[in-house]
Scaffold this motif. Sequence first.
Motif, mmCIF file in Angstrom:
data_model
loop_
_atom_site.group_PDB
_atom_site.id
_atom_site.type_symbol
_atom_site.label_atom_id
_atom_site.label_comp_id
_atom_site.label_asym_id
_atom_site.label_seq_id
_atom_site.Cartn_x
_atom_site.Cartn_y
_atom_site.Cartn_z
ATOM 1 N N ALA A 299 53.294 33.469 46.342
ATOM 2 C CA ALA A 299 54.669 33.812 45.966
ATOM 3 C C ALA A 299 55.543 34.072 47.190
ATOM 4 O O ALA A 299 56.705 33.659 47.239
ATOM 5 C CB ALA A 299 54.660 35.025 45.043
ATOM 6 N N LEU A 300 55.002 34.758 48.174
ATOM 7 C CA LEU A 300 55.775 35.044 49.380
ATOM 8 C C LEU A 300 56.113 33.772 50.155
ATOM 9 O O LEU A 300 57.236 33.605 50.645
ATOM 10 C CB LEU A 300 54.995 35.995 50.292
ATOM 11 C CG LEU A 300 54.886 37.461 49.874
ATOM 12 C CD1 LEU A 300 53.924 38.197 50.803
ATOM 13 C CD2 LEU A 300 56.252 38.143 49.889
ATOM 14 N N PHE B 136 59.370 41.113 55.363
ATOM 15 C CA PHE B 136 59.376 39.679 55.086
ATOM 16 C C PHE B 136 60.571 38.998 55.752
ATOM 17 O O PHE B 136 60.478 37.854 56.204
ATOM 18 C CB PHE B 136 59.384 39.435 53.574
ATOM 19 C CG PHE B 136 59.112 38.003 53.196
ATOM 20 C CD1 PHE B 136 58.056 37.303 53.766
ATOM 21 C CD2 PHE B 136 59.902 37.352 52.268
ATOM 22 C CE1 PHE B 136 57.795 35.980 53.421
ATOM 23 C CE2 PHE B 136 59.658 36.035 51.910
ATOM 24 C CZ PHE B 136 58.601 35.346 52.492
ATOM 25 N N HIS B 137 61.684 39.716 55.837
ATOM 26 C CA HIS B 137 62.859 39.175 56.524
ATOM 27 C C HIS B 137 62.551 38.932 58.001
ATOM 28 O O HIS B 137 62.930 37.891 58.567
ATOM 29 C CB HIS B 137 64.040 40.136 56.382
ATOM 30 C CG HIS B 137 65.287 39.663 57.060
ATOM 31 N ND1 HIS B 137 65.627 40.040 58.344
ATOM 32 C CD2 HIS B 137 66.273 38.825 56.646
ATOM 33 C CE1 HIS B 137 66.758 39.464 58.689
ATOM 34 N NE2 HIS B 137 67.179 38.726 57.680
ATOM 35 N N ASP B 138 61.854 39.872 58.630
ATOM 36 C CA ASP B 138 61.483 39.703 60.039
ATOM 37 C C ASP B 138 60.577 38.483 60.211
ATOM 38 O O ASP B 138 60.745 37.694 61.155
ATOM 39 C CB ASP B 138 60.768 40.958 60.551
ATOM 40 C CG ASP B 138 61.703 42.156 60.660
ATOM 41 O OD1 ASP B 138 62.937 41.948 60.643
ATOM 42 O OD2 ASP B 138 61.196 43.294 60.746
ATOM 43 N N HIS C 10 63.907 36.391 47.066
ATOM 44 C CA HIS C 10 63.161 35.635 46.058
ATOM 45 C C HIS C 10 61.656 35.751 46.293
ATOM 46 O O HIS C 10 60.882 35.922 45.342
ATOM 47 C CB HIS C 10 63.601 34.175 46.118
ATOM 48 C CG HIS C 10 63.010 33.297 45.076
ATOM 49 N ND1 HIS C 10 63.161 33.528 43.717
ATOM 50 C CD2 HIS C 10 62.253 32.158 45.178
ATOM 51 C CE1 HIS C 10 62.538 32.578 43.038
ATOM 52 N NE2 HIS C 10 61.979 31.750 43.896
ATOM 53 N N GLY C 11 61.247 35.690 47.546
ATOM 54 C CA GLY C 11 59.822 35.799 47.853
ATOM 55 C C GLY C 11 59.248 37.142 47.443
ATOM 56 O O GLY C 11 58.166 37.218 46.844
ATOM 57 N N ILE D 7 50.855 26.641 46.638
ATOM 58 C CA ILE D 7 52.172 26.438 47.250
ATOM 59 C C ILE D 7 52.650 25.005 47.037
ATOM 60 O O ILE D 7 53.787 24.765 46.607
ATOM 61 C CB ILE D 7 52.112 26.768 48.756
ATOM 62 C CG1 ILE D 7 51.825 28.260 48.964
ATOM 63 C CG2 ILE D 7 53.420 26.370 49.448
ATOM 64 C CD1 ILE D 7 51.543 28.645 50.404
ATOM 65 N N VAL D 8 51.781 24.040 47.316
ATOM 66 C CA VAL D 8 52.174 22.627 47.238
ATOM 67 C C VAL D 8 52.572 22.230 45.824
ATOM 68 O O VAL D 8 53.508 21.453 45.616
ATOM 69 C CB VAL D 8 51.025 21.721 47.744
ATOM 70 C CG1 VAL D 8 51.314 20.253 47.425
ATOM 71 C CG2 VAL D 8 50.845 21.897 49.246
#
Length: 384
Positions: free
Chosen positions: A182-183, A102-104, A153-154, A243-244
Amino acid sequence: MKTRWTRIDEVRTGSVNSEDIFDPYSFVLLVGKGTVIDSKTLQFLKKRNVTWVPVEEESDEIEKDLTLEAESAIAQSSQQMLVPDLPLILSDEKYHLSMDRFHDFASVILETGVANLTDIEDLSNDIVAEVIKTEHSILNFMTDIAPGFVVKHGINCAILAAAIGQRIKQPWHYLVQIVKVALLHDIGLIHATKEKSLFYVENVLKQFAVTPIDRVRAHPFLAVKLIERMNPTFLEPDVSRGIVHHHERFDGFGFPLGIQGKNINFFSRVLAVVDAYDTLITKVDGKSILDPYHALKWIIHNVKGIFDPDIVRAFIDISGLYPTGTIVRLNDGRIGSVISRGDRTIARPILSIEGKEVETENESGSYIVEVMGIDKMEKSRRVE
């Protein structure tokens, strides 16, 4: 003052309630902290099936020793993981690999605004597969923000959201969708918090943002716009809305639209709970805003205000009333760290005491009399 949990039949009128008391079924606040208990209050609590009441008791010399012991226990837990010696909610390898993946993805989004969404699809499925295999009551995960808040957090929110989704028996497809929400829910923050970002991003923000605060509040819209620009069909409508609307409140006082109750997207209602919990226990400069117990207590206090009661109830079913990492004192003076909820009840957790596992459910004479939270530790330091 210290707290002594007392059977309601043994509470004397004139005692002072030392903790908020909530309805055991609806989580509604019944009696606030600091209330002087009279006969009417006792009668009211009995009618609401409250059996134990936290009352103030004068401190003694033992209290100072216990406070120091608890402070030591908390200090040992103040590392990167919620409880350092406990397995993570995902396997250690899978957890860190998920964080790296996820960092990438987030790094590429920050630099170019475009990334490979297949990575998110694969990561979402992998997280669901891992969560389904784990013991959900052990909510041990990262609390430091070393790889960046959005990344940590994600991943944490994705894990917790998947666990809640499974608890309320959502099918695989829905679990994957919850994890995607969530991600990606805060991915817009990596641009919205910058004074000036990519040209495309700035054009999007101009539609919503005038002030720096507006830029931050626009991050849910920006997240969706970024994803849609990469692939217009990647997000299903429910995921986009999830998400919104993740800052909507159950009472209708959230943003951006002020939607109320069950009209709020289901994914958003799940995310609201896990978003708050992970944020509250995240360490900034080595300190969390709240310890796990008081973070959960804050969420319960805001049921029907901010949060959906059904989602909170599902979260408590997983975490218990004393989430992993909570430092507690038993009636016999022993102090331990919660490592899991009990098998039979949410109120009798499994503790780690001096390196040994203690199941409070199996010790009929032992019960928790006090939570040694971060706020209590800070107060004790100021007094000294």
